[in-house]
Motif scaffolding. Structure first.
Motif: not given
Length: 204
Positions: A53-54, A68-70, A124-126
């Motif tokens: 995610a990171l 940015c969200i991933a 997991v959201c980063a």
């Protein structure tokens, strides 16, 4: 404020849009990768969901100058020592082939008794800003692996997943409405933890 969602999956984008709307967070425009300036997508070679995610969120923020969200997510099956895990999308060897991934997993678990079919969806959201600020949130959705696909909604392993919340009703994840899934799901739980971060960024 524009936020890049490092995905072209319309369902993921819609999930975040509904969560933000439900939390009364206004002034946010979510952009999928297809609407952002093109950049080379990074190799997701992390060993954990958080690593991947990171990797994606940092690359998106660096390339576009946008927040940015991933997310990285998958199914963790206890009997398989947490696999498919980070390999969930390519468990069968072909990335994103849901039917093949589901068939392989069912085959591997065919002779496992009901009492040993516990599993969980993990997300997991980063969120990464162009200035390098980073936030990571994890959500888990506990359940049981079914013996055959049930339901037409959702994607990925949804038809094989019987949520712990739905055991009495016997509904798979693929039989829930988008709103029901948002309130229960792993990604919904992770994204919900980022709502106040996004609200704060939008107010700057």
């Amino acid at each position: 404020m524009q936020i890049l969602v490092a995905s072209n999956n319309a369902k993921k984008l819609g999930e975040l849009e509904r969560i933000l709307a439900g939390a009364d967070v206004a002034g946010i425009e979510l952009l999928p990768l297809s609407q952002a300036p093109a950049y080379g997508e990074p190799v997701e070679d992390g060993r954990t969901f958080a690593d991947n995610a990171l990797i994606k969120a940092r690359a998106g923020a660096r390339a576009t100058g946008l927040v940015c969200i991933a997310d990285d997510s998958g199914l963790s099956v206890e009997e398989l020592n947490g696999m498919p895990g980070v390999l969930s999308a390519r468990w069968s060897g072909r990335h994103g082939d849901d039917e093949a991934n589901n068939a392989l997993l069912l085959g591997q678990m065919a002779h496992v008794p009901d009492g040993r079919r516990a599993c969980a969806f993990v997300s997991v959201c980063a969120l990464v800003t162009p200035e390098g600020e980073e936030h990571v949130a994890e959500g888990r959705w506990e359940g049981t692996l079914l013996r055959e696909p049930v339901g037409e909604n959702g994607f990925g392993y949804d038809p094989l997943f019987l949520p712990a919340d739905e055991i009495a009703a016997g509904r798979s994840s693929a039989q829930l409405t988008p709103e029901e899934k948002n309130s229960l799901s792993h990604r919904g739980k992770a994204l919900a933890q980022l709502v106040e971060v996004i609200r704060h960024l939008a107010a700057r």
